[in-house]
Scaffold this motif. Structure first.
Motif, PDB file in Angstrom:
ATOM      1  N   ASN A  48       0.871  -1.170   0.000  1.00  0.00           N
ATOM      2  CA  ASN A  48       0.000   0.000   0.000  1.00  0.00           C
ATOM      3  C   ASN A  48       0.908   1.220   0.000  1.00  0.00           C
ATOM      4  O   ASN A  48       1.667   1.415   0.953  1.00  0.00           O
ATOM      5  CB  ASN A  48      -0.893  -0.011   1.250  1.00  0.00           C
ATOM      6  N   PRO A  49       0.869   2.064  -1.015  1.00  0.00           N
ATOM      7  CA  PRO A  49       1.802   3.190  -1.075  1.00  0.00           C
ATOM      8  C   PRO A  49       1.618   4.182   0.058  1.00  0.00           C
ATOM      9  O   PRO A  49       2.521   4.951   0.357  1.00  0.00           O
ATOM     10  CB  PRO A  49       1.489   3.838  -2.434  1.00  0.00           C
ATOM     11  N   ALA A  50       0.444   4.157   0.719  1.00  0.00           N
ATOM     12  CA  ALA A  50       0.173   5.121   1.779  1.00  0.00           C
ATOM     13  C   ALA A  50       0.468   4.584   3.169  1.00  0.00           C
ATOM     14  O   ALA A  50       0.485   5.343   4.132  1.00  0.00           O
ATOM     15  CB  ALA A  50      -1.290   5.576   1.713  1.00  0.00           C
ATOM     16  N   SER A  51       0.695   3.264   3.310  1.00  0.00           N
ATOM     17  CA  SER A  51       0.863   2.699   4.646  1.00  0.00           C
ATOM     18  C   SER A  51       1.685   1.423   4.607  1.00  0.00           C
ATOM     19  O   SER A  51       1.475   0.563   3.746  1.00  0.00           O
ATOM     20  CB  SER A  51      -0.514   2.402   5.259  1.00  0.00           C
ATOM     21  N   CYS A  52       2.587   1.298   5.585  1.00  0.00           N
ATOM     22  CA  CYS A  52       3.384   0.074   5.722  1.00  0.00           C
ATOM     23  C   CYS A  52       2.631  -0.965   6.544  1.00  0.00           C
ATOM     24  O   CYS A  52       3.066  -2.094   6.673  1.00  0.00           O
ATOM     25  CB  CYS A  52       4.728   0.403   6.376  1.00  0.00           C
ATOM     26  N   HIS A  53       1.491  -0.570   7.105  1.00  0.00           N
ATOM     27  CA  HIS A  53       0.698  -1.476   7.923  1.00  0.00           C
ATOM     28  C   HIS A  53      -0.191  -2.397   7.089  1.00  0.00           C
ATOM     29  O   HIS A  53      -0.708  -3.384   7.607  1.00  0.00           O
ATOM     30  CB  HIS A  53      -0.209  -0.683   8.878  1.00  0.00           C
ATOM     31  N   SER A  54      -0.404  -2.062   5.824  1.00  0.00           N
ATOM     32  CA  SER A  54      -1.335  -2.843   5.030  1.00  0.00           C
ATOM     33  C   SER A  54      -0.785  -3.095   3.634  1.00  0.00           C
ATOM     34  O   SER A  54       0.236  -2.529   3.232  1.00  0.00           O
ATOM     35  CB  SER A  54      -2.696  -2.139   4.936  1.00  0.00           C
ATOM     36  N   PHE A  55      -1.476  -3.960   2.887  1.00  0.00           N
ATOM     37  CA  PHE A  55      -1.064  -4.282   1.526  1.00  0.00           C
ATOM     38  C   PHE A  55      -2.289  -4.718   0.743  1.00  0.00           C
ATOM     39  O   PHE A  55      -3.352  -4.993   1.308  1.00  0.00           O
ATOM     40  CB  PHE A  55       0.004  -5.378   1.533  1.00  0.00           C
ATOM     41  N   TYR A  56      -2.111  -4.778  -0.562  1.00  0.00           N
ATOM     42  CA  TYR A  56      -3.196  -5.220  -1.438  1.00  0.00           C
ATOM     43  C   TYR A  56      -2.931  -6.656  -1.869  1.00  0.00           C
ATOM     44  O   TYR A  56      -1.815  -7.016  -2.219  1.00  0.00           O
ATOM     45  CB  TYR A  56      -3.308  -4.308  -2.664  1.00  0.00           C
ATOM     46  N   LYS A  57      -3.974  -7.454  -1.812  1.00  0.00           N
ATOM     47  CA  LYS A  57      -3.864  -8.856  -2.212  1.00  0.00           C
ATOM     48  C   LYS A  57      -4.839  -9.143  -3.344  1.00  0.00           C
ATOM     49  O   LYS A  57      -6.035  -8.855  -3.242  1.00  0.00           O
ATOM     50  CB  LYS A  57      -4.163  -9.774  -1.029  1.00  0.00           C
ATOM     51  N   CYS A  58      -4.310  -9.689  -4.422  1.00  0.00           N
ATOM     52  CA  CYS A  58      -5.136 -10.148  -5.522  1.00  0.00           C
ATOM     53  C   CYS A  58      -5.129 -11.672  -5.507  1.00  0.00           C
ATOM     54  O   CYS A  58      -4.075 -12.296  -5.704  1.00  0.00           O
ATOM     55  CB  CYS A  58      -4.611  -9.636  -6.862  1.00  0.00           C
ATOM     56  N   ALA A  59      -6.263 -12.269  -5.248  1.00  0.00           N
ATOM     57  CA  ALA A  59      -6.389 -13.724  -5.213  1.00  0.00           C
ATOM     58  C   ALA A  59      -7.376 -14.147  -6.292  1.00  0.00           C
ATOM     59  O   ALA A  59      -8.585 -13.909  -6.162  1.00  0.00           O
ATOM     60  CB  ALA A  59      -6.855 -14.192  -3.844  1.00  0.00           C
ATOM     61  N   ASN A  60      -6.824 -14.707  -7.367  1.00  0.00           N
ATOM     62  CA  ASN A  60      -7.652 -15.123  -8.511  1.00  0.00           C
ATOM     63  C   ASN A  60      -8.549 -13.991  -9.002  1.00  0.00           C
ATOM     64  O   ASN A  60      -9.740 -14.160  -9.256  1.00  0.00           O
ATOM     65  CB  ASN A  60      -8.496 -16.349  -8.148  1.00  0.00           C
ATOM     66  N   GLY A  61      -7.944 -12.805  -9.096  1.00  0.00           N
ATOM     67  CA  GLY A  61      -8.653 -11.662  -9.658  1.00  0.00           C
ATOM     68  C   GLY A  61      -9.464 -10.854  -8.679  1.00  0.00           C
ATOM     69  O   GLY A  61     -10.052  -9.840  -9.056  1.00  0.00           O
ATOM     70  N   THR A  62      -9.527 -11.263  -7.401  1.00  0.00           N
ATOM     71  CA  THR A  62     -10.298 -10.535  -6.394  1.00  0.00           C
ATOM     72  C   THR A  62      -9.359  -9.684  -5.541  1.00  0.00           C
ATOM     73  O   THR A  62      -8.421 -10.202  -4.930  1.00  0.00           O
ATOM     74  CB  THR A  62     -11.074 -11.495  -5.478  1.00  0.00           C
ATOM     75  N   GLY A  94       9.921   4.571   3.207  1.00  0.00           N
ATOM     76  CA  GLY A  94       9.164   5.819   3.158  1.00  0.00           C
ATOM     77  C   GLY A  94       7.678   5.679   3.387  1.00  0.00           C
ATOM     78  O   GLY A  94       6.989   6.680   3.618  1.00  0.00           O
ATOM     79  N   ARG A  95       7.145   4.455   3.337  1.00  0.00           N
ATOM     80  CA  ARG A  95       5.710   4.296   3.601  1.00  0.00           C
ATOM     81  C   ARG A  95       5.444   4.514   5.086  1.00  0.00           C
ATOM     82  O   ARG A  95       6.187   4.065   5.928  1.00  0.00           O
ATOM     83  CB  ARG A  95       5.244   2.908   3.164  1.00  0.00           C
ATOM     84  N   ALA A  96       4.359   5.188   5.389  1.00  0.00           N
ATOM     85  CA  ALA A  96       4.068   5.601   6.752  1.00  0.00           C
ATOM     86  C   ALA A  96       3.728   4.412   7.647  1.00  0.00           C
ATOM     87  O   ALA A  96       3.100   3.447   7.210  1.00  0.00           O
ATOM     88  CB  ALA A  96       2.911   6.591   6.753  1.00  0.00           C
ATOM     89  N   PHE A  97       4.164   4.492   8.900  1.00  0.00           N
ATOM     90  CA  PHE A  97       3.762   3.496   9.900  1.00  0.00           C
ATOM     91  C   PHE A  97       3.925   4.095  11.290  1.00  0.00           C
ATOM     92  O   PHE A  97       4.710   5.023  11.501  1.00  0.00           O
ATOM     93  CB  PHE A  97       4.588   2.206   9.787  1.00  0.00           C
ATOM     94  N   GLU A  98       3.178   3.568  12.232  1.00  0.00           N
ATOM     95  CA  GLU A  98       3.262   3.993  13.625  1.00  0.00           C
ATOM     96  C   GLU A  98       2.996   2.779  14.499  1.00  0.00           C
ATOM     97  O   GLU A  98       1.916   2.193  14.449  1.00  0.00           O
ATOM     98  CB  GLU A  98       2.241   5.092  13.934  1.00  0.00           C
ATOM     99  N   LEU A  99       3.991   2.402  15.279  1.00  0.00           N
ATOM    100  CA  LEU A  99       3.869   1.215  16.114  1.00  0.00           C
ATOM    101  C   LEU A  99       3.179   1.558  17.431  1.00  0.00           C
ATOM    102  O   LEU A  99       3.533   2.540  18.081  1.00  0.00           O
ATOM    103  CB  LEU A  99       5.254   0.617  16.370  1.00  0.00           C
ATOM    104  N   ALA A 100       2.211   0.749  17.804  1.00  0.00           N
ATOM    105  CA  ALA A 100       1.445   0.994  19.030  1.00  0.00           C
ATOM    106  C   ALA A 100       1.585  -0.199  19.967  1.00  0.00           C
ATOM    107  O   ALA A 100       0.927  -1.233  19.779  1.00  0.00           O
ATOM    108  CB  ALA A 100      -0.028   1.228  18.697  1.00  0.00           C
ATOM    109  N   PRO A 101       2.472  -0.119  20.975  1.00  0.00           N
ATOM    110  CA  PRO A 101       2.658  -1.239  21.904  1.00  0.00           C
ATOM    111  C   PRO A 101       1.368  -1.566  22.650  1.00  0.00           C
ATOM    112  O   PRO A 101       0.560  -0.681  22.960  1.00  0.00           O
ATOM    113  CB  PRO A 101       3.731  -0.717  22.865  1.00  0.00           C
ATOM    114  N   ILE A 102       1.195  -2.850  22.933  1.00  0.00           N
ATOM    115  CA  ILE A 102       0.025  -3.265  23.715  1.00  0.00           C
ATOM    116  C   ILE A 102       0.368  -3.343  25.199  1.00  0.00           C
ATOM    117  O   ILE A 102      -0.520  -3.383  26.038  1.00  0.00           O
ATOM    118  CB  ILE A 102      -0.521  -4.623  23.233  1.00  0.00           C
TER     119      ILE A 102
END
Length: 236
Positions: A48-62, A94-102
């Motif tokens: 995801n160009p806007a976040s290091c926390h997420s990504f895009y997954k294409c599974a059989n076209g979905t 360079g992709r944004a991220f912020e770690l939040a300890p539990i």
């Protein structure tokens, strides 16, 4: 008339996708924006160009947007959980991220690997915030710097003799069988599958591997058939 309307709608939709893609590419030039799957089969993963926390997954076209669990980030090389990796092993470029300890006991994050102190023979792996103690391979101790188990003589505040249970001799007679392996003399460990090598005066416990066992007579690893005392080592 209906056909023309459908065609116009498809063109408008494609144009909107192109516009969104272009806006994201301009804002994050290192990564293309993903608004649809270009391939109909297989699995494709995209940052995801806007976040290091997420990504895009294409599974059989979905296309779906996947979010990494707490303590994990995505760079396309992780396999800890859902294609994500421990945050210290990810280059976000360079992709944004912020770690939040539990902040729940030893588990700083829901997913992570943690030391229980210097020179420990095990480490704690946290999965969904639950700590699981994992032993190092015999003869190794956990290294905070590499987030893995390491030779104890390479660690600060660690006594290799205590970890391995052996002290390397200060002097070896030339007639001693171990002397022929100098500068790294070797000795039996008491375990058929492992032996001790002295490296700069520090003991290291080494495994034979390849379904071989250590012979106290030859100080080498051999087929169990040639070492009667260890013939049943792999039959336990």
């Amino acid at each position: 008339m209906l056909l023309n309307t459908v065609l116009l709608a498809l063109v408008a939709c494609a144009a909107a996708r192109t516009q969104v893609r272009q806006q994201l590419v301009e804002e994050y030039p290192s990564y293309p924006a993903i608004t649809y799957c270009e391939e109909d089969y297989g699995l494709q993963l995209y940052p995801n160009p806007a976040s290091c926390h997420s990504f895009y997954k294409c599974a059989n076209g979905t296309l779906t947007e996947e979010v990494c669990e707490n303590g994990l980030l995505f760079d396309g090389h992780g396999a800890v959980h859902n294609h994500c990796n421990y945050h210290w092993g990810v280059n976000c470029e360079g992709r944004a991220f912020e770690l939040a300890p539990i902040a729940r006991g030893i588990c700083e994050y829901s997913f992570g690997i943690y030391s229980n102190g210097p020179c420990e023979k095990y480490y704690t792996k946290c999965v969904y915030g639950e700590p699981i103690d994992e032993p190092c391979t015999p003869g190794l101790a956990y290294d905070d710097r590499t987030h893995s188990c390491n030779w104890p003589d390479l660690l600060e505040y660690c006594n290799p003799e205590e970890v391995v249970g052996f002290k390397c001799p200060d002097y070896l007679d030339s007639k001693d069988p171990a002397a022929k392996f100098l500068p790294f003399p070797r000795f039996p460990s008491g375990d058929c599958g492992r032996y001790i090598v002295c490296v700069e005066g520090h003991p290291r416990l080494v495994g034979c591997g390849d379904y071989t066992v250590f012979s106290s007579d030859t100080l080498t690893c051999q087929d169990p058939d040639y070492v009667p005392s260890c013939a049943n080592y792999f039959k336990k």
